[in-house]
Motif scaffolding. Structure first.
Motif, PDB file in Angstrom:
ATOM      1  N   ILE A 200       0.643  -1.155   0.200  1.00 31.40           N
ATOM      2  CA  ILE A 200       0.002  -0.009  -0.134  1.00 31.40           C
ATOM      3  C   ILE A 200       0.888   1.294  -0.078  1.00 31.40           C
ATOM      4  O   ILE A 200       0.751   2.265  -0.690  1.00 31.40           O
ATOM      5  CB  ILE A 200      -1.001   0.017   0.957  1.00 31.40           C
ATOM      6  N   ILE A 201       1.732   1.346   0.901  1.00 30.47           N
ATOM      7  CA  ILE A 201       2.536   2.513   0.979  1.00 30.47           C
ATOM      8  C   ILE A 201       3.804   2.879  -0.249  1.00 30.47           C
ATOM      9  O   ILE A 201       4.005   3.861  -0.730  1.00 30.47           O
ATOM     10  CB  ILE A 201       3.904   2.270   2.278  1.00 30.47           C
ATOM     11  N   LEU A 202       3.727   1.690  -1.104  1.00 35.25           N
ATOM     12  CA  LEU A 202       4.337   1.959  -2.339  1.00 35.25           C
ATOM     13  C   LEU A 202       3.535   2.843  -3.395  1.00 35.25           C
ATOM     14  O   LEU A 202       4.293   3.124  -4.474  1.00 35.25           O
ATOM     15  CB  LEU A 202       4.935   0.623  -3.219  1.00 35.25           C
ATOM     16  N   TYR A 203       2.300   2.977  -3.144  1.00 34.52           N
ATOM     17  CA  TYR A 203       1.730   3.996  -4.043  1.00 34.52           C
ATOM     18  C   TYR A 203       1.835   5.369  -3.778  1.00 34.52           C
ATOM     19  O   TYR A 203       1.745   6.059  -4.892  1.00 34.52           O
ATOM     20  CB  TYR A 203       0.109   3.900  -3.923  1.00 34.52           C
ATOM     21  N   ASN A 204       2.735   5.726  -2.546  1.00 28.54           N
ATOM     22  CA  ASN A 204       3.134   7.050  -2.320  1.00 28.54           C
ATOM     23  C   ASN A 204       4.239   7.206  -3.250  1.00 28.54           C
ATOM     24  O   ASN A 204       5.267   6.634  -3.006  1.00 28.54           O
ATOM     25  CB  ASN A 204       3.276   7.120  -0.900  1.00 28.54           C
ATOM     26  N   PRO A 205       4.380   8.185  -4.225  1.00 27.11           N
ATOM     27  CA  PRO A 205       5.755   8.369  -5.165  1.00 27.11           C
ATOM     28  C   PRO A 205       6.891   8.810  -4.075  1.00 27.11           C
ATOM     29  O   PRO A 205       8.066   8.595  -4.482  1.00 27.11           O
ATOM     30  CB  PRO A 205       5.040   9.287  -6.066  1.00 27.11           C
ATOM     31  N   LEU A 206       6.564   9.681  -3.020  1.00 30.75           N
ATOM     32  CA  LEU A 206       7.587   9.967  -1.965  1.00 30.75           C
ATOM     33  C   LEU A 206       8.455   8.822  -1.719  1.00 30.75           C
ATOM     34  O   LEU A 206       9.587   8.866  -1.154  1.00 30.75           O
ATOM     35  CB  LEU A 206       7.020  10.780  -0.937  1.00 30.75           C
ATOM     36  N   VAL A 207       7.764   7.800  -1.278  1.00 30.14           N
ATOM     37  CA  VAL A 207       8.335   6.571  -0.743  1.00 30.14           C
ATOM     38  C   VAL A 207       9.552   6.319  -1.878  1.00 30.14           C
ATOM     39  O   VAL A 207      10.721   5.710  -1.401  1.00 30.14           O
ATOM     40  CB  VAL A 207       7.532   5.382  -0.443  1.00 30.14           C
ATOM     41  N   HIS A 208       9.278   6.164  -3.162  1.00 28.27           N
ATOM     42  CA  HIS A 208      10.100   5.694  -4.274  1.00 28.27           C
ATOM     43  C   HIS A 208      11.302   6.669  -4.256  1.00 28.27           C
ATOM     44  O   HIS A 208      12.402   6.508  -4.397  1.00 28.27           O
ATOM     45  CB  HIS A 208       9.304   5.543  -5.437  1.00 28.27           C
ATOM     46  N   ILE A 209      10.781   7.922  -4.097  1.00 30.68           N
ATOM     47  CA  ILE A 209      12.062   8.843  -4.328  1.00 30.68           C
ATOM     48  C   ILE A 209      13.130   8.819  -3.064  1.00 30.68           C
ATOM     49  O   ILE A 209      14.188   8.870  -3.286  1.00 30.68           O
ATOM     50  CB  ILE A 209      11.380  10.406  -4.115  1.00 30.68           C
ATOM     51  N   ILE A 210      12.465   8.618  -1.805  1.00 32.55           N
ATOM     52  CA  ILE A 210      13.365   8.397  -0.722  1.00 32.55           C
ATOM     53  C   ILE A 210      14.491   7.294  -0.813  1.00 32.55           C
ATOM     54  O   ILE A 210      15.578   7.042  -0.561  1.00 32.55           O
ATOM     55  CB  ILE A 210      12.616   8.456   0.687  1.00 32.55           C
ATOM     56  N   MET A 211      13.673   6.119  -1.300  1.00 33.66           N
ATOM     57  CA  MET A 211      14.342   4.773  -1.533  1.00 33.66           C
ATOM     58  C   MET A 211      15.479   5.073  -2.834  1.00 33.66           C
ATOM     59  O   MET A 211      16.576   4.628  -2.385  1.00 33.66           O
ATOM     60  CB  MET A 211      13.302   3.460  -1.833  1.00 33.66           C
ATOM     61  N   TRP A 212      15.130   5.603  -3.725  1.00 33.17           N
ATOM     62  CA  TRP A 212      15.957   6.107  -4.686  1.00 33.17           C
ATOM     63  C   TRP A 212      17.209   6.802  -4.309  1.00 33.17           C
ATOM     64  O   TRP A 212      18.266   6.516  -4.788  1.00 33.17           O
ATOM     65  CB  TRP A 212      15.303   6.955  -5.779  1.00 33.17           C
ATOM     66  N   PHE A 213      16.801   7.817  -3.514  1.00 30.00           N
ATOM     67  CA  PHE A 213      18.200   8.767  -3.002  1.00 30.00           C
ATOM     68  C   PHE A 213      18.869   7.734  -1.954  1.00 30.00           C
ATOM     69  O   PHE A 213      20.082   7.992  -2.061  1.00 30.00           O
ATOM     70  CB  PHE A 213      17.426   9.835  -2.295  1.00 30.00           C
ATOM     71  N   ARG A 214      18.183   7.000  -1.143  1.00 29.65           N
ATOM     72  CA  ARG A 214      18.979   6.229  -0.120  1.00 29.65           C
ATOM     73  C   ARG A 214      19.714   5.288  -0.797  1.00 29.65           C
ATOM     74  O   ARG A 214      20.626   4.847  -0.498  1.00 29.65           O
ATOM     75  CB  ARG A 214      18.109   5.439   0.830  1.00 29.65           C
ATOM     76  N   SER A 215      19.158   4.605  -1.916  1.00 28.87           N
ATOM     77  CA  SER A 215      19.956   3.672  -2.680  1.00 28.87           C
ATOM     78  C   SER A 215      21.387   4.024  -3.062  1.00 28.87           C
ATOM     79  O   SER A 215      22.123   3.246  -3.474  1.00 28.87           O
ATOM     80  CB  SER A 215      19.116   2.806  -3.698  1.00 28.87           C
ATOM     81  N   ALA A 223      16.628  -1.504  -2.276  1.00 26.93           N
ATOM     82  CA  ALA A 223      15.561  -0.917  -2.427  1.00 26.93           C
ATOM     83  C   ALA A 223      14.346  -1.911  -3.006  1.00 26.93           C
ATOM     84  O   ALA A 223      14.000  -1.843  -4.213  1.00 26.93           O
ATOM     85  CB  ALA A 223      15.281   0.358  -2.832  1.00 26.93           C
ATOM     86  N   ASP A 224      13.723  -2.652  -2.038  1.00 27.24           N
ATOM     87  CA  ASP A 224      12.795  -3.551  -2.614  1.00 27.24           C
ATOM     88  C   ASP A 224      11.353  -3.057  -2.866  1.00 27.24           C
ATOM     89  O   ASP A 224      10.600  -2.219  -2.284  1.00 27.24           O
ATOM     90  CB  ASP A 224      12.247  -4.808  -1.422  1.00 27.24           C
ATOM     91  N   GLY A 225      11.015  -3.002  -4.301  1.00 26.30           N
ATOM     92  CA  GLY A 225       9.823  -2.461  -4.927  1.00 26.30           C
ATOM     93  C   GLY A 225      10.091  -1.052  -5.373  1.00 26.30           C
ATOM     94  O   GLY A 225       9.130  -0.218  -5.943  1.00 26.30           O
ATOM     95  N   LEU A 226      11.381  -0.653  -5.665  1.00 28.15           N
ATOM     96  CA  LEU A 226      11.793   0.809  -6.007  1.00 28.15           C
ATOM     97  C   LEU A 226      11.342   0.726  -7.477  1.00 28.15           C
ATOM     98  O   LEU A 226      11.590   0.020  -8.245  1.00 28.15           O
ATOM     99  CB  LEU A 226      13.080   1.190  -6.028  1.00 28.15           C
ATOM    100  N   ASP A 227      10.466   1.765  -8.089  1.00 25.84           N
ATOM    101  CA  ASP A 227       9.980   1.912  -9.232  1.00 25.84           C
ATOM    102  C   ASP A 227      10.396   3.574  -9.808  1.00 25.84           C
ATOM    103  O   ASP A 227       9.337   4.211  -9.466  1.00 25.84           O
ATOM    104  CB  ASP A 227       8.733   1.450  -9.448  1.00 25.84           C
ATOM    105  N   THR A 228      11.429   3.621 -10.236  1.00 29.89           N
ATOM    106  CA  THR A 228      11.738   5.233 -10.717  1.00 29.89           C
ATOM    107  C   THR A 228      10.938   5.504 -11.762  1.00 29.89           C
ATOM    108  O   THR A 228      10.538   6.706 -11.776  1.00 29.89           O
ATOM    109  CB  THR A 228      13.287   5.075 -11.137  1.00 29.89           C
ATOM    110  N   GLY A 229      10.359   4.617 -12.561  1.00 23.12           N
ATOM    111  CA  GLY A 229       9.727   4.910 -13.844  1.00 23.12           C
ATOM    112  C   GLY A 229       8.059   5.323 -13.264  1.00 23.12           C
ATOM    113  O   GLY A 229       7.599   6.624 -13.868  1.00 23.12           O
ATOM    114  N   TYR A 230       7.719   4.961 -12.080  1.00 17.99           N
ATOM    115  CA  TYR A 230       6.672   5.291 -11.661  1.00 17.99           C
ATOM    116  C   TYR A 230       6.635   6.641 -10.930  1.00 17.99           C
ATOM    117  O   TYR A 230       5.748   7.657 -11.004  1.00 17.99           O
ATOM    118  CB  TYR A 230       6.244   4.333 -10.266  1.00 17.99           C
TER     119      TYR A 230
END
Length: 258
Positions: A200-215, A223-230
């Motif tokens: 559910i939390i992966l629908y939030n684009p900010l979660v992906h942005i923070i995962m992207w930055f941390r990776s 980062a499990d579930g990271l989708d930069t395209g999304y």
């Protein structure tokens, strides 16, 4: 060509005006923009060191929180700053030479430069003071921060019109936007959440942005579930929607009917 030069000159003049208005009248001026996030990272570090012996990633508490807080602020500050563009430049928009798009570009460039300087200073301080020796992917951090800034630009541009047309929407947006800081992964790793909360939390684009930055900050982080395209698609859709709303409302903005 002459029209492009005119817009560049107007945008540059607006950037200087925004800098003077935003930072020139405050004690400390531009230094406050750096001190504020430094204080946030220091405060979060002190609080969570009381409850945990080690951060969720790496060995440095300041670096872990900075890797979540900094990309989040690229979105948060940009969206907030952009939403007030027309109100701050209402008097100037009466001049035909100044377009709403000039005001938007000037604010975007100023906020992006400010956040970039703040990020560089904070990360350099952490590396020096916490003796961090791990390699970092600078290109990856720039990409994630850029995506956050474009997302903030899109949301902020939408809100320029929506706030003016629907005052109640501004209150609703504030209520929805407020808990994002807590649920976007600034304090935790999304991978640590059980299902269905992780999905559910992966629908939030900010979660992906923070995962992207941390990776990019932590080479060992997968980062499990990271989708930069999304993230990119979401940001571009918001930006196009904002431009469409702004274009259809241009006349009302010019005539101060919004």
């Amino acid at each position: 060509m002459r029209l492009i030069e005119q817009h560049l000159r107007v945008t540059a003049a607006l950037i200087v005006r925004e800098m003077s208005t935003r930072y020139g009248s405050k004690p400390g001026g531009y230094l406050w923009a750096i001190f504020d996030p430094v204080a946030h990272v220091a405060m979060m570090t002190l609080i969570f060191q009381v409850f945990a012996r080690m951060p969720a990633l790496g060995l440095s508490f300041p670096l872990f929180f900075a890797s979540g807080y900094l990309p989040f602020t690229f979105y948060q500050r940009m969206s907030s700053f952009m939403a007030g563009t027309m109100k701050a430049n209402k008097a100037l928009l009466s001049y035909p030479v100044v377009s709403p798009f000039d005001a938007i570009v000037s604010r975007f460039v100023l906020q992006l430069m400010t956040d970039a300087v703040v990020t560089i200073v904070i990360l350099m301080m952490i590396v020096e003071l916490a003796d961090v020796t791990q390699p970092m992917n600078v290109a990856g951090m720039v990409e994630a921060a850029g995506a956050a800034a474009v997302l903030g630009l899109g949301v902020g541009t939408i809100n320029i019109v929506m706030f003016a047309r629907f005052p109640l929407y501004e209150q609703i947006f504030g209520i929805i936007n407020r808990p994002l800081f807590m649920i976007s992964g600034v304090f935790f790793l999304p991978e640590a959440l059980p299902n269905p909360f992780h999905d559910i939390i992966l629908y939030n684009p900010l979660v992906h942005i923070i995962m992207w930055f941390r990776s990019a900050v932590y080479p060992e982080y997968r980062a499990d579930g990271l989708d930069t395209g999304y993230v990119i698609e979401f940001a571009l859709v918001c930006f196009v929607a904002g431009l469409a709303l702004l274009t259809t409302s241009m006349r009302e903005i010019r005539e101060d009917r919004l």
